[in-house]
Write an enzyme that holds these catalytic residues in place. Structure first.
Site, PDB file in Angstrom:
ATOM      1  N   CYS A  16      21.369   8.663  26.684  1.00  0.00           N
ATOM      2  CA  CYS A  16      19.962   8.618  27.061  1.00  0.00           C
ATOM      3  C   CYS A  16      19.124   9.326  26.018  1.00  0.00           C
ATOM      4  O   CYS A  16      19.645   9.895  25.066  1.00  0.00           O
ATOM      5  CB  CYS A  16      19.738   9.239  28.430  1.00  0.00           C
ATOM      6  SG  CYS A  16      20.060  10.993  28.418  1.00  0.00           S
ATOM      7  N   CYS A  19      19.995  12.684  24.684  1.00  0.00           N
ATOM      8  CA  CYS A  19      21.035  12.780  23.652  1.00  0.00           C
ATOM      9  C   CYS A  19      20.411  12.615  22.273  1.00  0.00           C
ATOM     10  O   CYS A  19      20.692  13.390  21.354  1.00  0.00           O
ATOM     11  CB  CYS A  19      22.069  11.660  23.803  1.00  0.00           C
ATOM     12  SG  CYS A  19      22.863  11.621  25.390  1.00  0.00           S
ATOM     13  N   ASP A 430      -9.509  -9.020   0.882  1.00  0.00           N
ATOM     14  CA  ASP A 430      -9.731  -9.124  -0.546  1.00  0.00           C
ATOM     15  C   ASP A 430      -9.981 -10.606  -0.846  1.00  0.00           C
ATOM     16  O   ASP A 430      -9.551 -11.465  -0.087  1.00  0.00           O
ATOM     17  CB  ASP A 430      -8.466  -8.606  -1.251  1.00  0.00           C
ATOM     18  CG  ASP A 430      -8.382  -9.053  -2.689  1.00  0.00           C
ATOM     19  OD1 ASP A 430      -9.273  -8.686  -3.456  1.00  0.00           O
ATOM     20  OD2 ASP A 430      -7.417  -9.760  -3.030  1.00  0.00           O
ATOM     21  N   ASP A 629      -3.650  -8.427  -1.841  1.00  0.00           N
ATOM     22  CA  ASP A 629      -2.430  -8.942  -2.457  1.00  0.00           C
ATOM     23  C   ASP A 629      -2.066  -8.234  -3.739  1.00  0.00           C
ATOM     24  O   ASP A 629      -0.923  -8.226  -4.150  1.00  0.00           O
ATOM     25  CB  ASP A 629      -2.616 -10.426  -2.777  1.00  0.00           C
ATOM     26  CG  ASP A 629      -3.641 -10.622  -3.873  1.00  0.00           C
ATOM     27  OD1 ASP A 629      -4.730 -10.025  -3.775  1.00  0.00           O
ATOM     28  OD2 ASP A 629      -3.356 -11.351  -4.840  1.00  0.00           O
ATOM     29  N   ASP A 633      -5.543  -3.660  -5.155  1.00  0.00           N
ATOM     30  CA  ASP A 633      -5.840  -3.366  -3.752  1.00  0.00           C
ATOM     31  C   ASP A 633      -5.036  -2.180  -3.234  1.00  0.00           C
ATOM     32  O   ASP A 633      -5.283  -1.691  -2.131  1.00  0.00           O
ATOM     33  CB  ASP A 633      -5.520  -4.585  -2.869  1.00  0.00           C
ATOM     34  CG  ASP A 633      -6.301  -5.809  -3.288  1.00  0.00           C
ATOM     35  OD1 ASP A 633      -7.507  -5.671  -3.549  1.00  0.00           O
ATOM     36  OD2 ASP A 633      -5.703  -6.903  -3.356  1.00  0.00           O
TER      37      ASP A 633
HETATM   38  P1  ADP Z   1     -10.259  -9.082  -6.976  1.00  0.00           P
HETATM   39  O1  ADP Z   1     -10.712  -7.876  -6.216  1.00  0.00           O
HETATM   40  O2  ADP Z   1     -11.098 -10.262  -6.616  1.00  0.00           O
HETATM   41  O3  ADP Z   1      -8.806  -9.372  -6.758  1.00  0.00           O
HETATM   42  P2  ADP Z   1     -10.154  -7.624  -9.626  1.00  0.00           P
HETATM   43  O4  ADP Z   1     -10.591  -6.281  -9.151  1.00  0.00           O
HETATM   44  O5  ADP Z   1      -8.738  -7.735 -10.016  1.00  0.00           O
HETATM   45  O6  ADP Z   1     -10.555  -8.795  -8.569  1.00  0.00           O
HETATM   46  O7  ADP Z   1     -11.022  -8.034 -10.872  1.00  0.00           O
HETATM   47  C1  ADP Z   1     -12.435  -7.967 -10.895  1.00  0.00           C
HETATM   48  C2  ADP Z   1     -13.021  -8.748 -12.032  1.00  0.00           C
HETATM   49  O8  ADP Z   1     -12.602  -8.182 -13.277  1.00  0.00           O
HETATM   50  C3  ADP Z   1     -12.576 -10.188 -12.077  1.00  0.00           C
HETATM   51  O9  ADP Z   1     -13.354 -11.006 -11.266  1.00  0.00           O
HETATM   52  C4  ADP Z   1     -12.758 -10.521 -13.559  1.00  0.00           C
HETATM   53  O10 ADP Z   1     -14.094 -10.851 -13.823  1.00  0.00           O
HETATM   54  C5  ADP Z   1     -12.421  -9.217 -14.244  1.00  0.00           C
HETATM   55  N1  ADP Z   1     -11.034  -9.225 -14.693  1.00  0.00           N
HETATM   56  C6  ADP Z   1     -10.004  -8.557 -14.144  1.00  0.00           C
HETATM   57  N2  ADP Z   1      -8.867  -8.783 -14.839  1.00  0.00           N
HETATM   58  C7  ADP Z   1      -9.196  -9.667 -15.839  1.00  0.00           C
HETATM   59  C8  ADP Z   1      -8.456 -10.298 -16.890  1.00  0.00           C
HETATM   60  N3  ADP Z   1      -7.157 -10.112 -17.060  1.00  0.00           N
HETATM   61  N4  ADP Z   1      -9.128 -11.109 -17.720  1.00  0.00           N
HETATM   62  C9  ADP Z   1     -10.440 -11.305 -17.559  1.00  0.00           C
HETATM   63  N5  ADP Z   1     -11.170 -10.758 -16.603  1.00  0.00           N
HETATM   64  C10 ADP Z   1     -10.577  -9.927 -15.739  1.00  0.00           C
HETATM   65 MG    MG Z   2      -6.705  -9.874  -5.195  1.00  0.00          MG
END
Ligand code: ADP
Ligand code: MG
Length: 745
Positions: A16, A19, A430, A629, A633
């Site tokens: 139980c 324990c 997101d 994702d 984030d």
């Molecule tokens: P989300 O929150 O939509 O997943 P991110 O925070 O990853 O987006 O990115 C924000 C912005 O920064 C993108 O919309 C883009 O304009 C720019 N950005 C991020 N990474 C890249 C990359 N590798 N090449 C070009 N632009 C980028």
């Molecule tokens: Mg994203």
């Protein structure tokens, strides 16, 4: 030096919650043990310890000293077999006990006026015959209770077996005393042999039900394990060989024919095919795969002949990780269980005190000098109060609830998350990769004056080559489709939330947001008008600069997942506010939010700012679930009350999250919340059942209105109803109701 380690032990002999609590306490007291969590329902213990100060063998011997068995957890199949064996043994014991008790039960019908017309053979009324029947039940079948009770008392604690032993021994020995001291020739004494024997039989029946329930709830895991392939066809030393899946190592080259299960996680070297990943993702459409694509173990190769290189085997495969998360969740505790644990800690001593008081009150006041009624009430109180169902109430629900959730593609990391999710009133999603498919397509290229388009794309593509961002991957794909060659890159730097920075052909390249350009003082006034236009269409536009000068712009368009609109409407119908949060620019974000019916948008946020916004909402009293994702984030996922990671769950997001939604479908958000609601309701019902029987039963038993055997029935029934109620969770169906019309673009 600290050497943190964790082990999972299989524990035997727990009867139980008391324990489990005792083992936990004992382990916590050990030097070097940092955490111990014992789960009664799963019969296991998770122990974290400092291996420089204590060894696994010390921990095992400590558990054994406490009076229980412990061994390092074997593989799941072995655990399952042990459980099956235990059930069979328990069944045999119950059968023998029932056969011996039945004749005794027969004599009981003679005691009741209602049933006294039923014929009872004279021989059964003979005290010595009764004793011969009852003795093996008491000591051979019931021996396990004595052993367990002895161990508990030796450690100055009391478990439910102490109550069982006290109750049945009182009935048995009082009857022996009566049998010896009465002249049976004159009249038959009032005996309670049937009480002790029937009680033991009923308690065994309760235990049998419990054991079965435990077996049933690991079914979810069984099902997942059953998905695995048994063998793999590998190429070693230029020869094809069929080997057992356990022998596959990382780097093995594996051939997979159409229709076969993919044995382990790997990367396709050769061949094209479509793969049914529904067992992992719930996505029913087969996914196209080609050389370079990642495939997962236990998914089914549909139509192509492929060769893969094994990248993850054994415990590292996506499926194995899913199984681990489910197991951990099933074995973990919900905060509400602390209440149950505390109660069962004090319950047994209180009950014994109550029983003795009852006995004395009867003997002194209610039926002075008569041992019979006093004894009956004592036994009844001891038996009805058994906190057995109380200990089962929470763990069985958590087990069934998290198991069912896993089948629906929702992996709760722990019982606490299963409990907390039902408080959620705000869901933040997101944008890229969560609401959208995250596989944008390159749609527009704008070239600054004096720039060559192929050269611009070549620079952009090269700079993006090392970025892991979903945007980067789609940009490169688009560029490579044009047949443009990429160049050598130096000094690559990803600036999360802004973009990328790199040196290509000795020229400084920047690709990303306005903010990025402002940061490096690049004049983009000529680009802004066009950029806004693109964004208003819901496209994500990125600016490129070469050697500090504006060079051009590219735009990508992401598609919204088919199910997103309906899934979000469903959350809103549940009274939950849905907010979209993104690092992308305000205009693009609004365009997408509008299509989804999301009112509130927080855009242009850097990863840390996302977490900051979550904190602000929490400060305003919101219970926030963050759904994301990506790596960007992760801070917000960690800060939120509940973090939900979307995806097959291997990356940083899953680490930071409390729940992994294996299916990309956002309906899982509502499903997770509903599952949490249902589990919590189930736990409360269970606690009610467990408490109800005990608290209602004790005064009735003390007043002498509850025959001891009836108390036994009620007690067995309380365990059974708790277990059956919990199992209802395994059949929960979540029907998605589309309440708002929403058309796909
Ligand atoms: P989300 O929150 O939509 O997943 P991110 O925070 O990853 O987006 O990115 C924000 C912005 O920064 C993108 O919309 C883009 O304009 C720019 N950005 C991020 N990474 C890249 C990359 N590798 N090449 C070009 N632009 C980028
Ligand atoms: Mg994203």
């Amino acid at each position: 030096m600290m050497n943190a380690q964790a082990t999972s032990l299989q524990i035997t002999g727990m009867t139980c919650a008391a324990c489990a609590a005792r083992i936990e306490k004992g382990l916590h007291k050990m030097d070097g043990v940092t955490m111990a969590n014992v789960n009664l329902a799963l019969e296991n213990a998770t122990v974290e310890f400092d291996s420089s100060r204590v060894a696994v063998s010390d921990i095992i011997s400590r558990v054994e000293k406490l009076g229980y068995g412990a061994q390092v957890k074997e593989n799941d199949q072995a655990v399952f077999n042990h459980r099956e064996e235990a059930i069979q043994k328990q069944k045999r014991k119950f059968a023998i006990s029932a056969i011996l008790s039945l004749p005794l039960l027969w004599t009981m019908v003679g005691h009741f006026s209602l049933t006294s017309f039923i014929y009872v053979p004279e021989i059964l009324m003979n005290p010595w015959v009764q004793m011969i029947l009852a003795t093996p039940v008491q000591f051979i079948i019931g021996g396990q209770f004595y052993i367990s009770a002895y161990k508990a008392l030796r450690d100055q604690s009391a478990n439910m077996d102490v109550l069982v032993v006290m109750g049945t021994s009182a009935a048995y020995f009082y009857s022996v005393y009566q049998a010896v001291n009465t002249n049976a020739q004159l009249h038959y004494p009032h005996l309670y042999f049937e009480t002790s024997a029937v009680l033991i039989t009923l308690i065994l029946l309760g235990k049998l039900f419990e054991a079965k329930a435990k077996g049933r709830s690991s079914e979810a895991i069984q099902k997942l394990m059953g998905l695995q392939a048994k063998t793999a066809l590998v190429i070693r030393n230029d020869a094809e060989r069929e080997i057992s899946i356990e022998d596959v190592v990382v780097g093995d080259i594996i051939l997979i024919r159409p229709g076969e299960k993919i044995p382990v996680d790997g990367e396709i070297l050769e061949g094209n095919t479509a793969v049914d990943e529904s067992m992992l993702t719930g996505e029913s459409l087969p996914i196209d795969k080609e050389a370079g694509s990642i495939v997962f173990g236990s998914t089914v190769n549909k139509n192509g002949f492929i060769t893969i290189r094994a990248t993850k085997v054994g415990r590292d495969t996506a499926l194995a990780q899913i199984i681990k998360v489910v197991e951990d969740a099933q074995g973990s505790k919900a905060p509400i269980q602390r209440l149950a644990d505390k109660i069962s800690d004090v319950f047994v001593p209180v009950v014994i005190a109550l029983a003795i008081m009852t006995y004395l009150v009867w003997l002194i006041f209610l039926a002075p000098g008569e041992f019979g009624p006093a004894m009956e009430s004592l036994i009844a109180v001891l038996v009805i109060a058994c906190p057995c169902a109380l200990g089962l109430a929470t763990p069985t629900s958590i087990m069934a609830g998290s198991g069912r959730a896993a089948e629906l593609g929702i992996l709760f990391k722990g019982g606490e998350h299963l409990e907390q999710t039902h408080h959620i009133n705000t869901v933040i999603v997101d944008k890229t990769g969560t609401v959208t498919n995250g596989k944008p397509i390159l749609t527009d290229v704008i070239v600054a004056e004096g720039m060559n388009i192929r050269m611009l794309l070549s620079f952009i593509g090269s700079a993006e080559k090392q970025s892991e961002h979903p945007l980067a991957q789609s940009i490169i794909k688009g560029i490579e489709q044009e047949g443009i060659k990429l160049r050598e890159v130096r000094d690559f730097e990803a600036i999360p939330g802004y973009g990328v920075k790199a040196t290509v052909n000795q020229r400084a390249i920047l690709v990303g947001t306005r903010k990025l350009m402002n940061k490096y003082n690049i004049n983009i006034s000529g680009a802004l008008g066009m950029m806004e236009e693109l964004e208003a269409e819901g496209k994500t536009a990125m600016i490129a600069s070469i050697d500090g000068r504006y060079a051009g712009m590219i735009a990508v368009a992401d598609t919204i997942k088919d199910s997103s609109g309906q899934a979000i409407a469903r959350l809103q119908d549940m009274g939950i506010e849905v907010i979209m949060m993104t690092g992308d620019n305000e205009r693009t974000a609004r365009a997408i939010a509008q299509q989804l019916g999301i009112q509130r948008v927080m855009a242009e946020l850097l990863p840390e700012e996302k977490a900051q916004e979550v904190r602000k909402l929490q400060a305003a009293g919101r219970k926030v679930a963050m759904v994301g994702d990506g790596t960007n984030d992760a801070p917000a996922l960690a800060v939120a009350n509940i973090g939900m990671a979307v995806g097959t769950g291997t990356d940083i997001a899953m680490e930071a999250a409390d729940i992994t939604l294996i299916r990309g479908d956002l309906n899982s958000i509502a499903d997770a919340i509903i599952m949490s609601h249902k589990t919590m309701a189930n736990i409360k019902q269970n606690l009610f059942w467990a408490f109800g029987y005990n608290t209602l039963g004790i005064p009735i038993a003390a007043a002498g209105f509850l025959a001891p055997w009836l108390a036994g029935v009620a007690m067995a029934f309380s365990s059974v109803s708790v277990v059956l109620n919990a199992l209802r969770l395994q059949r929960v169906e979540l029907n998605k109701k589309a309440t708002k019309k929403w058309d796909v673009h």
